[in-house]
Design a protein around this motif. Structure first.
Motif, PDB file in Angstrom:
ATOM      1  N   SER A  96       0.797  -1.274  -0.090  1.00 17.36           N
ATOM      2  CA  SER A  96      -0.005   0.088  -0.060  1.00 17.36           C
ATOM      3  C   SER A  96       0.812   1.201   0.071  1.00 17.36           C
ATOM      4  CB  SER A  96      -0.909  -0.066   1.184  1.00 17.36           C
ATOM      5  OG  SER A  96      -0.023   0.055   2.550  1.00 17.36           O
ATOM      6  N   ASP A  97       2.059   1.232   0.341  1.00 22.18           N
ATOM      7  CA  ASP A  97       2.990   2.317   0.672  1.00 22.18           C
ATOM      8  C   ASP A  97       4.530   1.963   0.658  1.00 22.18           C
ATOM      9  OD1 ASP A  97       3.616   5.021   0.691  1.00 22.18           O
ATOM     10  OD2 ASP A  97       2.590   5.371   2.550  1.00 22.18           O
ATOM     11  N   SER A  98       5.188   2.831   0.568  1.00 15.86           N
ATOM     12  CA  SER A  98       6.585   2.335   1.133  1.00 15.86           C
ATOM     13  C   SER A  98       7.060   2.586   2.452  1.00 15.86           C
ATOM     14  CB  SER A  98       7.766   3.547   0.390  1.00 15.86           C
ATOM     15  OG  SER A  98       7.511   4.970   0.647  1.00 15.86           O
ATOM     16  N   GLY A  99       8.127   1.774   2.941  1.00 16.59           N
ATOM     17  CA  GLY A  99       8.147   1.584   4.298  1.00 16.59           C
ATOM     18  C   GLY A  99       8.533   0.159   4.638  1.00 16.59           C
ATOM     19  N   THR A 100       8.088  -0.245   5.882  1.00 17.33           N
ATOM     20  CA  THR A 100       8.408  -1.640   6.326  1.00 17.33           C
ATOM     21  C   THR A 100       7.177  -2.339   6.549  1.00 17.33           C
ATOM     22  OG1 THR A 100      10.511  -0.750   7.305  1.00 17.33           O
ATOM     23  CG2 THR A 100       9.576  -2.751   8.234  1.00 17.33           C
ATOM     24  N   ALA A 101       7.189  -3.475   5.731  1.00 20.45           N
ATOM     25  CA  ALA A 101       6.176  -4.520   6.023  1.00 20.45           C
ATOM     26  C   ALA A 101       6.544  -5.553   7.175  1.00 20.45           C
ATOM     27  CB  ALA A 101       5.778  -4.976   4.488  1.00 20.45           C
ATOM     28  N   SER A 102       5.697  -5.776   7.930  1.00 19.45           N
ATOM     29  CA  SER A 102       5.844  -6.637   9.438  1.00 19.45           C
ATOM     30  C   SER A 102       5.162  -8.007   8.964  1.00 19.45           C
ATOM     31  CB  SER A 102       5.904  -5.837  10.337  1.00 19.45           C
ATOM     32  OG  SER A 102       6.707  -4.833  10.599  1.00 19.45           O
ATOM     33  N   PHE A 103       5.636  -9.065   9.350  1.00 21.36           N
ATOM     34  CA  PHE A 103       4.651 -10.334   9.247  1.00 21.36           C
ATOM     35  C   PHE A 103       5.062 -11.032  10.681  1.00 21.36           C
ATOM     36  CE2 PHE A 103       6.040  -9.232   5.013  1.00 21.36           C
ATOM     37  CZ  PHE A 103       4.696  -9.527   4.292  1.00 21.36           C
ATOM     38  N   ALA A 104       4.345 -11.412  11.385  1.00 18.87           N
ATOM     39  CA  ALA A 104       4.038 -11.953  12.919  1.00 18.87           C
ATOM     40  C   ALA A 104       3.901 -13.265  12.491  1.00 18.87           C
ATOM     41  CB  ALA A 104       3.322 -11.082  13.866  1.00 18.87           C
ATOM     42  N   ILE A 105       4.764 -14.104  12.554  1.00 16.25           N
ATOM     43  CA  ILE A 105       4.616 -15.600  12.319  1.00 16.25           C
ATOM     44  C   ILE A 105       4.514 -16.404  13.779  1.00 16.25           C
ATOM     45  CG2 ILE A 105       5.519 -15.654  10.115  1.00 16.25           C
ATOM     46  CD1 ILE A 105       7.995 -17.073  11.131  1.00 16.25           C
ATOM     47  N   SER A 106       3.566 -17.734  13.734  1.00 14.82           N
ATOM     48  CA  SER A 106       3.819 -18.467  14.842  1.00 14.82           C
ATOM     49  C   SER A 106       3.962 -19.804  14.477  1.00 14.82           C
ATOM     50  CB  SER A 106       2.442 -18.520  15.894  1.00 14.82           C
ATOM     51  OG  SER A 106       2.357 -17.195  16.387  1.00 14.82           O
ATOM     52  N   PHE A 107       4.924 -20.341  14.766  1.00 16.49           N
ATOM     53  CA  PHE A 107       5.222 -21.755  14.165  1.00 16.49           C
ATOM     54  C   PHE A 107       5.948 -22.592  15.293  1.00 16.49           C
ATOM     55  CE2 PHE A 107       7.889 -25.127  12.156  1.00 16.49           C
ATOM     56  CZ  PHE A 107       6.958 -25.455  11.009  1.00 16.49           C
ATOM     57  N   GLY A 108       5.401 -23.704  15.286  1.00 11.79           N
ATOM     58  CA  GLY A 108       5.965 -24.680  15.962  1.00 11.79           C
ATOM     59  C   GLY A 108       6.170 -24.159  17.830  1.00 11.79           C
TER      60      GLY A 108
END
Length: 745
Positions: free
Chosen positions: A300-312
């Motif tokens: 949607s814009d410039s900057g930082t895309a963050s992805f919060a993952i949960s695994f194991g």
């Protein structure tokens, strides 16, 4: 007695009433409508009401076939005593699927069920749970997603059935839901499975439908577990740009301490810069490795895309930079600089175009490709890069032009658009090209780089035109390239191709020569190599087994490296010293062996003990190929010390029965850690055998404890109890002894 004479009299009265008053009342001297019927008795002593015509649905189908019902019968009402047979549910009777009142609708040309009429109860002859088709997978403690089950049936009566839900037994926590619908003569019932399974094992669903019963089962897999998930070390492939759809962008997240279990697919939406999704395909983890997430969507814009993952059982957040869109003030196609030449019918080789720009905003830009117009068949490709205030964009030209003339390329970059053109010359043409009369110089051997190797192909009927550089990749035996330098043909002569590269097998290397409108295939033999040879050796795809801890002798620690194109020859033993930059290191030992004919792998055993933590580098050398792998020796974590272990209040899940294998059984205990906030310690895996009632084992995976909050450990119970009573599990955790008892029924 009500005689025929009486009936005639009544009919005459009715006709006279209609003629005189236009309204008729039965048991009612003052009708309120054209026809009003009033009950003669209201005390329930006799039947009251109106009985219209009563016909089975199949009779109305026969009437349809004879054209009985039409415009004049629009609105007629009848009571259907039995649904039309499935074969007769066509035409006017297509919707007669149950007993009830129906009226004939002429514009629709069919019988329509009156609201409230009864539907036939759904019945089937067979219901086959053993033939269930399962889509998706279930994992302990993980919400079901995309999981469904189809149950086949036969002998359906076409009746309607209501929605139903079935809760699971065995492994609980799941629900199978069937929406309402209508049976066919045969088909499948589609159940959607939702909920979170309480453990591993078998979830059973007892189905009652259409007068039949059966039970279908679903396997619940053990959930994947890791001890560490490293988002800070994420490896990003590709770039993201504001407002531009992501293309070939992925992220690798490393993990350690995996339990070699399977895991389901997952998707994660971005925060910060929104509009992106990270998708992980379902798969299986090893002891250590990488999870690969594919990035899709439009930022949607410039900057930082963050992805919060949960695994194991672990969580972390990885980030990806989203670049601003490139912008320029001028884009000068008229000042384009062309390198190389294009010829009709010849594949473009070493051809490129530089386009000057000015007023750049010094940001990165994505790759782009542009197809030619005018003379088609060509593509201009710009790789991703970064621009300055001014400079050149370099497009590489590929493809084969479809004719002579001008090839045009319209580019859009940085908010500006322009078109550059390239001349396509008349190409060389011949009337004959003879590979069978070709000659070769030099020889080829599997795994040995070609040196002073070439072949010549004679031609006749040349048109004395120029031709570009040409390269041909080998087939059959791959790894070789034949190169023809640019030049000009005469009326006849020979084309000389220089062969380079390393053959990846033994046999015949084939080169499909296309020149001047003619094609032929030239073959060169590749000799066997008496030494061990592989075509590739991939340390990057290697797998580590076991863990190295400073001060401890490595036990069962090894690194396996896959290879391809093996020639089946023996290779000697080897030792590789792995250094972390100092004098002390580890050694990787490879025992002597024999390569596979094709793909295979070799395994290096790691030793001896090291007291040094660090990243140790090894260079593997096998079959003429080398690659580098690294082994990380972490700092030895402090042992976990706890202040409290609440054995008396252990939470117990599942039930144990004598002689029956434990399934979905566990117990969870709360503990507290010594030390200030953030202090942590490691605890090892444990397996405890039961006493009292024997035959059971309680297993705890290795993990970490962290101060100052209360935390829990969970033991999973497996095995088959030998009798009834109490199965006791005595263990020590963090310096505190504990005993937990489980009842066996």
């Amino acid at each position: 007695m009500f005689t025929i004479k009486n009936k005639v009299c009544l009919l005459m009265v009715l006709l006279l009433s209609f003629a005189g008053y236009g309204q008729v009342g039965i048991n009612n001297p003052s009708p309120s409508a054209t026809l009003e019927i009033t009950a003669k008795k209201t005390d329930g002593s006799r039947p009251e009401g109106i009985i219209p015509t009563r016909l089975p649905g199949d009779s109305l189908r026969k009437a349809d076939q004879k054209g009985v019902y039409g415009r004049s019968q629009d609105g007629v009402i009848t009571f259907v005593t039995a649904a039309a047979s499935p074969v007769n549910r066509v035409g006017q009777t297509i919707d007669i699927d149950a007993r009830g009142y129906y009226y004939y609708d002429f514009p629709a040309n069919k019988w329509i069920k009156l609201y409230g009429s009864a539907s036939a109860s759904a019945t089937v002859n067979t219901l086959t749970c053993t033939g269930a088709a399962v889509k998706g997978s279930l994992y302990s403690g993980t919400p079901a997603s995309g999981v469904s089950v189809q149950i086949p049936y036969t002998g359906g009566n076409g009746g309607d059935y209501p929605a139903q839900t079935i809760t699971s037994a065995g492994v609980t926590g799941l629900t199978a839901a069937l929406p309402a619908g209508t049976l066919g003569s045969s088909g499948k019932l589609d159940f959607t499975v939702s909920g979170t399974p309480s453990g591993t094992g078998t979830a059973s669903f007892a189905l009652i439908f259409g007068g039949k019963t059966c039970t279908f089962t679903l396997t619940v897999n053990a959930a994947a577990v890791v001890t560490a998930l490293n988002c800070t070390g994420a490896t990003v492939t590709g770039g993201l740009y504001s407002g531009t759809p992501a293309s070939e962008v992925s992220v690798q997240i490393s993990y350690t301490g995996g339990n070699s279990a399977s895991y389901p697919a997952q998707t994660i939406s971005s925060t910060g810069v929104t509009g992106l999704t990270a998708s992980l395909l379902s798969g299986s983890i090893g002891d250590a490795g990488n999870l690969t997430y594919t990035i899709t969507g439009t930022p949607s814009d410039s900057g930082t895309a963050s992805f919060a993952i949960s695994f194991g059982g672990k969580s972390c957040t990885f980030t990806i930079k989203v670049n601003a869109v490139a912008a320029v003030s001028t884009l000068n196609c008229t000042g384009a600089t062309v390198t190389g030449s294009l010829y009709n019918g010849f594949r473009a080789s070493e051809v490129s175009v530089q386009i000057p720009y000015a007023g750049g905003n010094s940001v990165s830009y994505p790759a782009q490709t542009i197809s030619s117009a005018g003379v088609t068949g060509l593509t201009a490709a710009l790789p991703a890069g970064s621009m300055g205030a001014a400079g050149n964009l370099t497009y590489t030209i590929t493809g084969t032009p479809s004719g002579t003339g001008t090839a045009s390329f319209t580019i859009s970059f940085g908010g500006k658009t322009c078109t550059f053109t390239m001349t396509v010359n008349t190409g060389a043409a011949v009337t004959q090209l003879s590979c069978t009369e070709g000659t070769r110089t030099g020889s080829l051997m599997h795994g040995v780089a070609a040196s002073a190797v070439s072949f010549k192909i004679p031609y006749t009927g040349g048109n004395s035109a120029s031709y570009p550089v040409q390269t041909i990749a080998s087939t059959g035996i791959t790894g070789l390239t034949a190169t023809l330098n640019a030049g000009t043909i005469g009326a006849s002569g020979k084309l000389e191709y220089t062969v380079s590269g390393t053959p990846e097998g033994t046999g015949s290397a084939k080169f499909m020569v296309g020149f001047g409108g003619k094609n032929c295939e030239f073959t060169m033999p590749v000799a066997d190599n008496p030494d061990p040879v592989v075509n590739w050796l991939s340390c990057g795809s290697g797998t580590l087994t076991g863990t190295i801890i400073p001060g401890e002798v490595p036990a069962g620690v090894s690194f396996t490296i896959p290879y391809g194109g093996g020639n089946g020859k023996a290779y000697p033993a080897q030792s590789i010293f792995g250094s972390n930059g100092g004098p002390i290191g580890l050694t990787a030992f490879l025992a002597a062996g024999t390569l596979a004919n094709g793909a295979g792998s070799v395994t290096y055993t790691i030793s001896p003990r090291t007291n040094i933590a660090g990243n140790f580098k090894f260079v593997a050398d096998l079959g003429g190929k080398t690659c580098e792998f690294r082994l990380n020796v972490p700092m030895k974590p402090p042992d976990l010390k706890i202040t409290r272990l609440d054995c008396a209040t252990a939470t117990k899940t599942g039930t144990l029965t004598s002689g029956t294998a434990a399934s979905g059984v566990s117990f969870t205990i709360t503990y507290s850690v010594n030390g200030p906030a953030g202090q942590s310690g490691a605890y090892p895996a444990q397996s405890i055998s039961s006493t009292g009632v024997t035959g059971l084992t309680a297993s705890l995976p290795a993990g970490w404890g962290k101060a100052p909050h209360d935390q829990t450990i969970t033991f999973t119970v497996s095995g088959t109890p030998s009798g009834t009573g109490t199965a006791s599990f005595a263990f020590n955790f963090g310096g505190i002894d504990c005993t937990v008892g489980l009842t066996v029924n």
